[in-house]
Motif scaffolding. Structure first.
Motif, PDB file in Angstrom:
ATOM      1  N   GLY A 130      18.564  21.160 -15.676  1.00 18.40           N
ATOM      2  CA  GLY A 130      19.607  21.669 -16.566  1.00 18.40           C
ATOM      3  C   GLY A 130      19.539  21.052 -17.944  1.00 18.40           C
ATOM      4  N   ALA A 131      19.000  19.844 -18.059  1.00 19.58           N
ATOM      5  CA  ALA A 131      18.872  19.216 -19.376  1.00 19.58           C
ATOM      6  C   ALA A 131      17.941  20.032 -20.262  1.00 19.58           C
ATOM      7  N   ALA A 132      16.826  20.498 -19.694  1.00 14.39           N
ATOM      8  CA  ALA A 132      15.904  21.331 -20.462  1.00 14.39           C
ATOM      9  C   ALA A 132      16.539  22.671 -20.800  1.00 14.39           C
ATOM     10  N   THR A 133      17.233  23.262 -19.845  1.00 19.78           N
ATOM     11  CA  THR A 133      17.903  24.544 -20.083  1.00 19.78           C
ATOM     12  C   THR A 133      18.933  24.424 -21.194  1.00 19.78           C
ATOM     13  N   ASN A 134      19.756  23.383 -21.129  1.00 16.84           N
ATOM     14  CA  ASN A 134      20.807  23.195 -22.130  1.00 16.84           C
ATOM     15  C   ASN A 134      20.230  22.957 -23.521  1.00 16.84           C
ATOM     16  N   LEU A 171      11.807  16.762  -7.755  1.00 21.39           N
ATOM     17  CA  LEU A 171      12.093  15.696  -6.797  1.00 21.39           C
ATOM     18  C   LEU A 171      13.349  16.019  -5.991  1.00 21.39           C
ATOM     19  N   PRO A 172      13.488  15.458  -4.790  1.00 18.04           N
ATOM     20  CA  PRO A 172      14.666  15.748  -3.967  1.00 18.04           C
ATOM     21  C   PRO A 172      15.960  15.316  -4.652  1.00 18.04           C
ATOM     22  N   TYR A 173      16.999  16.146  -4.511  1.00 18.10           N
ATOM     23  CA  TYR A 173      18.327  15.841  -5.039  1.00 18.10           C
ATOM     24  C   TYR A 173      18.285  15.630  -6.559  1.00 18.10           C
ATOM     25  N   ARG A 174      17.295  16.233  -7.199  1.00 17.76           N
ATOM     26  CA  ARG A 174      17.100  16.055  -8.644  1.00 17.76           C
ATOM     27  C   ARG A 174      17.022  17.410  -9.354  1.00 17.76           C
ATOM     28  N   SER A 175      17.270  18.495  -8.618  1.00 17.70           N
ATOM     29  CA  SER A 175      17.064  19.827  -9.195  1.00 17.70           C
ATOM     30  C   SER A 175      17.954  20.067 -10.409  1.00 17.70           C
ATOM     31  N   GLU A 176      19.159  19.485 -10.409  1.00 17.38           N
ATOM     32  CA  GLU A 176      20.057  19.687 -11.543  1.00 17.38           C
ATOM     33  C   GLU A 176      19.503  19.096 -12.833  1.00 17.38           C
ATOM     34  N   PHE A 177      18.547  18.177 -12.711  1.00 13.35           N
ATOM     35  CA  PHE A 177      18.004  17.556 -13.916  1.00 13.35           C
ATOM     36  C   PHE A 177      17.340  18.585 -14.820  1.00 13.35           C
ATOM     37  N   GLY A 181       7.965  20.552 -27.328  1.00 12.43           N
ATOM     38  CA  GLY A 181       9.209  21.163 -26.873  1.00 12.43           C
ATOM     39  C   GLY A 181       9.816  20.496 -25.669  1.00 12.43           C
ATOM     40  N   GLY A 182       9.653  19.178 -25.580  1.00 17.89           N
ATOM     41  CA  GLY A 182      10.372  18.421 -24.565  1.00 17.89           C
ATOM     42  C   GLY A 182      11.763  18.072 -25.062  1.00 17.89           C
ATOM     43  N   PRO A 183      12.478  17.191 -24.357  1.00 15.79           N
ATOM     44  CA  PRO A 183      13.855  16.854 -24.755  1.00 15.79           C
ATOM     45  C   PRO A 183      13.970  16.309 -26.173  1.00 15.79           C
ATOM     46  N   ALA A 184      13.045  15.461 -26.585  1.00 14.24           N
ATOM     47  CA  ALA A 184      13.120  14.882 -27.933  1.00 14.24           C
ATOM     48  C   ALA A 184      12.966  15.964 -28.999  1.00 14.24           C
ATOM     49  N   GLY A 185      11.951  16.798 -28.855  1.00 11.01           N
ATOM     50  CA  GLY A 185      11.715  17.840 -29.835  1.00 11.01           C
ATOM     51  C   GLY A 185      12.820  18.870 -29.880  1.00 11.01           C
ATOM     52  N   HIS A 239       6.171  27.052 -21.520  1.00 14.89           N
ATOM     53  CA  HIS A 239       7.584  26.807 -21.241  1.00 14.89           C
ATOM     54  C   HIS A 239       8.026  25.538 -21.959  1.00 14.89           C
ATOM     55  N   LEU A 240       9.347  25.434 -22.173  1.00 11.38           N
ATOM     56  CA  LEU A 240       9.946  24.265 -22.808  1.00 11.38           C
ATOM     57  C   LEU A 240      10.454  23.293 -21.743  1.00 11.38           C
ATOM     58  N   GLY A 241      10.602  22.035 -22.129  1.00 12.33           N
ATOM     59  CA  GLY A 241      11.221  21.068 -21.216  1.00 12.33           C
ATOM     60  C   GLY A 241      10.422  19.823 -20.968  1.00 12.33           C
ATOM     61  N   GLY A 242       9.111  19.871 -21.139  1.00 10.87           N
ATOM     62  CA  GLY A 242       8.301  18.676 -20.953  1.00 10.87           C
ATOM     63  C   GLY A 242       8.400  18.100 -19.554  1.00 10.87           C
ATOM     64  N   ALA A 243       8.451  16.770 -19.475  1.00  7.99           N
ATOM     65  CA  ALA A 243       8.452  16.075 -18.183  1.00  7.99           C
ATOM     66  C   ALA A 243       9.710  16.335 -17.365  1.00  7.99           C
ATOM     67  N   VAL A 244      10.782  16.835 -18.018  1.00  6.16           N
ATOM     68  CA  VAL A 244      12.005  17.166 -17.275  1.00  6.16           C
ATOM     69  C   VAL A 244      11.705  18.182 -16.175  1.00  6.16           C
ATOM     70  N   LEU A 245      10.766  19.077 -16.433  1.00  7.99           N
ATOM     71  CA  LEU A 245      10.445  20.108 -15.452  1.00  7.99           C
ATOM     72  C   LEU A 245       9.777  19.517 -14.218  1.00  7.99           C
ATOM     73  N   LEU A 246       9.112  18.371 -14.358  1.00 11.25           N
ATOM     74  CA  LEU A 246       8.566  17.681 -13.188  1.00 11.25           C
ATOM     75  C   LEU A 246       9.668  16.937 -12.453  1.00 11.25           C
TER      76      LEU A 246
END
Length: 666
Positions: free
Chosen positions: A452-456, A444-450, A407-411, A433-440
């Protein structure tokens, strides 16, 4: 009319043209040209945004003179061979009720490419060098200046006669018109330099010539940086003075000879192309606050009654609505928002905000692709720029059972698309939870919006009707129970530690373990060893340094952040420099003892020692994970990091490709 966004969906008049709403897709180079012309790919790209409800589309820049070729793929409007392309895109956009303008452009010294790999050659008001592209331009002769001014007018007429509704003169980001105005760039002493009036002359003659050429019915606008935000760049007071003079310009080009305003609107942005410091504002990344440039458009609105639009990280409709409601702008430029979700406007108009695939400001596949000279897209929505390949979505003739493992971005992408096509899709994810490595990545700093890719992607899969089963590792009994017709393996990758000599007393963490467990580090210097030059090592180093931990970032790349898009990297490295990060480039970690890290040069035999190391964090190459299961007669396809560890962009695209291929075999 939207109940949430009443200002955003109120029509507005520019010149003699009424726009159906306040949402703008601004001029942005797509690398979707057909040998410098508008072809089918570019038409399909813009038609998708028009169909998605955008009010105004402004085409990417069109060169007005042979010296305006700033890349090898720039559109040119210098002869009639360009007419069919403009006509085709105008007809496609008009079918959906959207208005379309085209940009008139000359880069001056801001030239990226030379011919067939040669160093760039450029022209400018003076021979003042350009820092970012390392260009020393040729000073323009008066005769060629007049040729270029005439080129703006003839290109405008050609474009307008092709059915385009308006033209926008590009004087932003340090391009040729504003180079003439800037006394630090223009050192001429003739009629086009010296006094403020002479430095304005080029732009005022361009504006007057364009209006005269196209007449009163065609909209004419000006794009300009409200502030250039760089060394030797123009500040807001200088720009406002220029705008005030241009705002008052009229010509006697009315149908009965009456005076007509030369300009109908102002498009405000920020930044300057000539330095890395200024260029980050051309496409601001997620480190910069949303709608930050509205402070510049607000100043412009105080000196003109003409409509004003603004660009600068307006990614969500509520940000646009707020800026308009507060009187800071009249229209909101939401270009990347519609690269990420071409239907953003239509969704916002029916208040379906939860369905909007919000841009996360990563810059990887939009401006990042352009800077690599390849067609732009979006890491969340790879259909962008590939409309003719993947859209409209096909429907399967026979419903099959598809098992997604991971259940990461590819799946998630593969599951959503397969379900949209009509298949019965089950997605199993071993984690809760879903999202894979995106959740890691979002840690990172200034990367919290990333994140959103898993959420979307998760939301898209749920809306498509995917049967999502979290905390469900796929064992053989799960496969046997599901009995799939097709299996898509998207199990991702895991942390891999390089071969190191490590003293028993040394404190060493893998980057993924560090981000997921957030361990307390011993007091002292932290050595961050970075294999790839991506977000991970630089992000961890920056987070530690901002917490006042002494940090050395050693990267095996040529420079830190080498794999990150340029504008994003510039901001991150400047932040790291201010925070005190020490950098060692072209070096791989080979050993760690109790208080020393040993770095082998990637270029020669030299070994560099970093003393006083209390802990080491290693960001190494990950390792793919593929399950050993019997899938029987089901077709099997492996995608994303399970196939080969790369980035979210490749994972999501391969999810799209894998699901699309299923429709072809239905």
């Amino acid at each position: 009319m939207s109940s949430l966004f009443p200002h955003l969906f109120e029509p507005i008049t520019l010149g003699r043209r009424t726009i159906r709403n306040r949402i703008v897709s601004s001029g942005h180079d797509t690398v979707l040209d057909d040998h410098g012309m508008i072809g089918d790919d570019l038409v399909a790209y813009h038609e998708a945004r028009a169909q998605g409800g955008c009010g105004l589309i402004v085409l990417q820049v069109s060169g007005v003179h042979e010296t305006a070729r700033y890349t090898n793929h720039v559109l040119m409007a210098t002869d009639d061979s360009s007419v069919p392309g403009y006509r085709a895109v105008a007809e496609a956009v008009h079918r959906h009720g959207t208005t379309i303008f085209a940009q008139l452009f000359h880069p001056g010294r801001e030239v990226m490419d030379g011919e067939r790999g040669m160093a760039p050659r450029a022209v400018a008001p003076s021979d003042e060098p350009q820092e970012r592209f390392k260009v020393v331009p040729e000073a323009l002769s008066t005769a060629v200046i007049k040729e270029i001014i005439a080129g703006y007018a003839t290109a405008a007429k050609r474009i307008a006669d092709s059915g385009i509704d308006g033209v926008e003169i590009v004087a932003s980001h340090g391009y040729l018109p504003i180079q003439f105005f800037n006394p630090r760039v223009n050192t001429r002493t003739d009629e086009y330099g010296g006094s403020p009036a002479n430095r304005r002359r080029f732009l005022t003659e361009v504006v007057a010539g364009v209006r005269t050429a196209v007449g009163p019915e065609v909209v004419v606008g000006l794009r300009i940086s409200g502030e250039e935000k760089t060394e030797d760049g123009l500040v807001a007071t200088e720009v406002l003075d220029l705008i005030e003079g241009l705002d008052a310009m009229t010509t006697g080009s009315g149908t009965s000879g009456e005076d007509v305003d030369c300009l109908d609107y102002f498009s405000i942005t920020a930044g300057d192309s000539s330095t890395l410091q200024g260029a980050v504002h051309i496409v601001p990344s997620m480190q910069i606050d949303p709608a930050y440039a509205a402070s510049l458009s607000e100043q412009v609105k105080k000196i003109t009654d003409k409509p004003v639009m603004v660009a600068g990280r307006i990614n969500q409709p509520h940000e646009a609505e707020k800026a308009i409601a507060e009187g800071r702008t009249d229209m909101a430029i939401m270009t990347r928002a519609m690269i990420s979700d071409p239907a953003m406007a239509r969704k916002a108009q029916r208040d379906a905000v939860d369905e909007i695939r919000a841009c996360i400001g990563c810059n990887q596949a939009c401006i990042g692709h352009f800077q690599m000279g390849v067609p732009i897209s979006c890491i969340q929505y790879p259909e962008s720029g590939r409309e003719l390949t993947f859209l409209p979505r096909p429907r399967v003739r026979t419903r099959r059972r598809v098992l997604l493992i991971g259940g990461g971005p590819a799946g998630l992408k593969a599951a959503a698309v397969a379900a949209e096509q009509g298949d019965d899709v089950i997605l199993c994810e071993r984690e809760p939870h879903l999202g894979g490595a995106v959740l890691l990545a979002q840690e990172l700093p200034y990367r919290s919006e990333f994140g959103g890719a898993a959420t979307n992607l998760s939301a898209e899969a749920r809306r498509a009707g995917v049967d999502i089963r979290t905390s469900t590792p796929v064992a053989q009994e799960v496969v046997d129970q599901v009995a799939p017709d097709h299996v898509i393996v998207a199990t991702g990758a895991v942390q891999r530690m390089p071969q190191l000599e490590v003293d028993d007393e040394a404190v060493v963490f893998g980057a993924r373990d560090y981000l997921s467990t957030q361990p307390e580090l011993p007091a002292g210097r932290v050595l961050v060893a970075d294999w790839k030059g991506d977000w991970i090592g630089l992000g961890i180093a920056l987070r530690l340094a901002e917490a006042r931990v002494p940090v050395t970032l050693a990267t095996a790349a040529n420079f830190p952040g080498a794999a990150i898009q340029q504008y994003t990297r510039t901001l991150l490295i400047s932040q790291a420099l201010r925070a005190g990060v020490d950098f060692v480039n072209d070096a791989r970690l080979v050993g760690v003892d109790a208080d020393t890290g040993y770095l082998q040069s990637t270029l020669c035999e030299i070994v560099h020692e970093v003393d006083g190391v209390a802990a080491t964090i290693v960001s190494g190459a990950p390792r793919s994970v593929v399950p050993d299961l019997d899938f029987g007669s089901a077709s099997v396809r492996t995608i994303g990091d399970a196939l080969a560890p790369r980035t979210v962009e490749e994972a999501v695209l391969e999810g799209l490709e894998a699901a699309s291929s299923l429709a072809a075999v239905s």
